[in-house]
Scaffold this motif. Structure first.
Motif, mmCIF file in Angstrom:
data_model
loop_
_atom_site.group_PDB
_atom_site.id
_atom_site.type_symbol
_atom_site.label_atom_id
_atom_site.label_comp_id
_atom_site.label_asym_id
_atom_site.label_seq_id
_atom_site.Cartn_x
_atom_site.Cartn_y
_atom_site.Cartn_z
ATOM 1 N N PHE A 1 10.343 3.086 -1.364
ATOM 2 C CA PHE A 1 9.555 3.816 -0.368
ATOM 3 C C PHE A 1 9.842 5.316 -0.316
ATOM 4 O O PHE A 1 8.958 6.115 -0.005
ATOM 5 C CB PHE A 1 9.818 3.240 1.030
ATOM 6 C CG PHE A 1 9.564 1.774 1.167
ATOM 7 C CD1 PHE A 1 8.334 1.231 0.854
ATOM 8 C CD2 PHE A 1 10.566 0.929 1.628
ATOM 9 C CE1 PHE A 1 8.094 -0.123 0.993
ATOM 10 C CE2 PHE A 1 10.344 -0.437 1.770
ATOM 11 C CZ PHE A 1 9.097 -0.963 1.449
ATOM 12 N N ALA A 2 11.082 5.690 -0.572
ATOM 13 C CA ALA A 2 11.541 7.050 -0.269
ATOM 14 C C ALA A 2 10.732 8.171 -0.928
ATOM 15 O O ALA A 2 10.372 9.139 -0.250
ATOM 16 C CB ALA A 2 13.020 7.188 -0.627
ATOM 17 N N ASP B 1 19.398 10.113 12.248
ATOM 18 C CA ASP B 1 18.220 9.250 12.229
ATOM 19 C C ASP B 1 17.730 9.186 10.788
ATOM 20 O O ASP B 1 17.336 10.207 10.218
ATOM 21 C CB ASP B 1 17.132 9.815 13.144
ATOM 22 C CG ASP B 1 15.932 8.891 13.284
ATOM 23 O OD1 ASP B 1 15.849 7.902 12.534
ATOM 24 O OD2 ASP B 1 15.070 9.183 14.140
ATOM 25 N N ALA B 2 17.760 7.994 10.211
ATOM 26 C CA ALA B 2 17.372 7.824 8.815
ATOM 27 C C ALA B 2 15.889 7.533 8.644
ATOM 28 O O ALA B 2 15.433 7.230 7.547
ATOM 29 C CB ALA B 2 18.184 6.693 8.183
ATOM 30 N N SER B 3 15.105 7.638 9.712
ATOM 31 C CA SER B 3 13.673 7.323 9.649
ATOM 32 C C SER B 3 12.886 8.448 8.975
ATOM 33 O O SER B 3 13.421 9.517 8.681
ATOM 34 C CB SER B 3 13.132 7.090 11.056
ATOM 35 O OG SER B 3 13.877 6.099 11.728
ATOM 36 N N ALA B 4 11.601 8.213 8.798
ATOM 37 C CA ALA B 4 10.730 9.249 8.252
ATOM 38 C C ALA B 4 10.408 10.282 9.324
ATOM 39 O O ALA B 4 10.584 11.493 9.122
ATOM 40 C CB ALA B 4 9.443 8.637 7.699
ATOM 41 N N ASP B 5 9.940 9.833 10.476
ATOM 42 C CA ASP B 5 9.620 10.734 11.580
ATOM 43 C C ASP B 5 10.852 10.884 12.470
ATOM 44 O O ASP B 5 11.734 10.032 12.486
ATOM 45 C CB ASP B 5 8.440 10.190 12.384
ATOM 46 C CG ASP B 5 7.702 11.260 13.182
ATOM 47 O OD1 ASP B 5 8.177 12.410 13.221
ATOM 48 O OD2 ASP B 5 6.648 10.933 13.757
ATOM 49 N N GLU C 1 0.802 -1.214 0.000
ATOM 50 C CA GLU C 1 0.000 0.000 0.000
ATOM 51 C C GLU C 1 0.839 1.271 0.000
ATOM 52 O O GLU C 1 0.289 2.366 -0.042
ATOM 53 C CB GLU C 1 -0.919 0.013 1.234
ATOM 54 C CG GLU C 1 -1.970 -1.080 1.220
ATOM 55 C CD GLU C 1 -2.863 -0.985 2.445
ATOM 56 O OE1 GLU C 1 -2.375 -0.534 3.499
ATOM 57 O OE2 GLU C 1 -4.032 -1.342 2.349
ATOM 58 N N HIS C 2 2.173 1.135 0.010
ATOM 59 C CA HIS C 2 2.995 2.328 0.175
ATOM 60 C C HIS C 2 2.833 3.312 -0.970
ATOM 61 O O HIS C 2 3.023 4.506 -0.800
ATOM 62 C CB HIS C 2 4.468 1.948 0.346
ATOM 63 C CG HIS C 2 5.107 1.386 -0.880
ATOM 64 N ND1 HIS C 2 5.043 0.047 -1.191
ATOM 65 C CD2 HIS C 2 5.825 1.982 -1.866
ATOM 66 C CE1 HIS C 2 5.708 -0.162 -2.316
ATOM 67 N NE2 HIS C 2 6.181 0.983 -2.748
ATOM 68 N N LEU D 1 4.943 4.221 8.154
ATOM 69 C CA LEU D 1 6.247 4.825 7.894
ATOM 70 C C LEU D 1 7.213 4.568 9.050
ATOM 71 O O LEU D 1 8.383 4.241 8.829
ATOM 72 C CB LEU D 1 6.084 6.329 7.674
ATOM 73 C CG LEU D 1 5.378 6.762 6.386
ATOM 74 C CD1 LEU D 1 5.133 8.268 6.387
ATOM 75 C CD2 LEU D 1 6.188 6.361 5.155
ATOM 76 N N ARG D 2 6.718 4.695 10.272
ATOM 77 C CA ARG D 2 7.594 4.469 11.428
ATOM 78 C C ARG D 2 8.027 3.008 11.525
ATOM 79 O O ARG D 2 9.142 2.709 11.961
ATOM 80 C CB ARG D 2 6.888 4.902 12.716
ATOM 81 C CG ARG D 2 6.692 6.411 12.823
ATOM 82 C CD ARG D 2 5.760 6.774 13.953
ATOM 83 N NE ARG D 2 5.450 8.199 13.989
ATOM 84 C CZ ARG D 2 4.277 8.700 14.315
ATOM 85 N NH1 ARG D 2 3.270 7.887 14.674
ATOM 86 N NH2 ARG D 2 4.070 9.999 14.316
ATOM 87 N N GLN D 3 7.136 2.100 11.135
ATOM 88 C CA GLN D 3 7.466 0.676 11.198
ATOM 89 C C GLN D 3 8.637 0.340 10.285
ATOM 90 O O GLN D 3 9.393 -0.597 10.560
ATOM 91 C CB GLN D 3 6.241 -0.156 10.795
ATOM 92 C CG GLN D 3 5.127 -0.182 11.819
ATOM 93 C CD GLN D 3 5.514 -0.950 13.070
ATOM 94 O OE1 GLN D 3 5.835 -0.368 14.096
ATOM 95 N NE2 GLN D 3 5.514 -2.260 12.982
#
Length: 244
Positions: free
Chosen positions: A35-36, A193-197, A3-4, A23-25
């Protein structure tokens, strides 16, 4: 995760909470090519909504007679919001060169939002500074006569001398200092931090987007004391604000 590809559409349609959960998962995997682009687009849309909320709050507070000022004895008048300047993109690169990847929401905030400082005094609510008004200063646009990078560079050098803990990028005074009272250390964001949030560290630690939603749900003052006049003001401020 199939679903991304619909993240942006779902986010705009009202599935903000679920989209952020997904996104956090992903953690740092959100940087993968599959995804990016969509993830960054969600973060940019979040930033546009946050900017709209801030502009609305500043307008409403001014209409109510709110005085925006510094957290000093003189209560020096100041501008509560300054949009990004021409150096915003460069600011992102400068931080990444020294600390590694920034969370996607941080990049979006610097490029799209700018700096916000809601510290001040309300005529119906003199103790508003004690309610921890929203402050987030990352791009330095609120300080045209100085360079916020000098401040960040000093903090980075101090951290490099003793790297027992992750680096906390200072982005706001704590709620005591906002009220011109000696308190603890500044609020900050853990990097790299390479995460989204991002992970925001204030009174408690939480995702940055969760903190911003909390702040906007309270009209930019996330620590209300329960005073009746206070809640009347907050209800007027929060009407129609966007959920991030």
């Amino acid at each position: 995760m199939t679903e991304h590809l619909d993240w942006v559409d779902r986010y705009i349609a009202g599935e903000q909470r679920l989209v952020w959960h997904e996104l956090r998962q992903l953690g740092s995997r959100v940087r993968e090519p599959a995804f990016a682009p969509q993830a960054q687009a969600v973060c940019d849309e979040m930033a546009r909504r946050a900017r709209s909320n801030i502009e609305t709050l500043v307008t409403r507070l001014r209409e109510q007679g709110y005085r925006f000022h510094e957290n000093n004895d003189d209560q020096t008048p100041t501008e509560p919001y300054t949009p990004p300047g021409p150096q915003a993109e460069e600011q992102v690169h400068w931080l990444e060169q020294r600390l590694g990847l920034l969370p996607m929401v941080l990049s979006s905030w610097i490029r799209i939002v700018g700096d916000v400082w809601l510290v001040g005094t309300h005529p119906q609510w003199p103790s508003s500074a004690a309610a921890d008004p929203l402050v987030l200063e990352l791009e330095g646009s609120r300080y045209p006569d100085s360079d916020i990078r000098e401040y960040f560079a000093e903090e980075i050098e101090t951290w490099k001398e003793d790297q027992d803990e992750p680096f906390l990028l200072p982005v706001a005074p704590d709620h005591f200092h906002k009220d011109n009272v000696s308190g603890g250390g500044p609020y900050g964001i853990i990097l790299p931090d390479a995460s989204a949030d991002a992970h925001f560290v204030g009174q408690v630690g939480m995702p940055l987007v969760s903190y911003l939603n909390w702040a906007f749900q309270h009209g930019g003052f996330p620590r209300p004391t329960g005073d009746q006049a206070q809640w009347h003001v907050i209800r007027q401020l929060t009407k129609g604000l966007h959920r991030l």
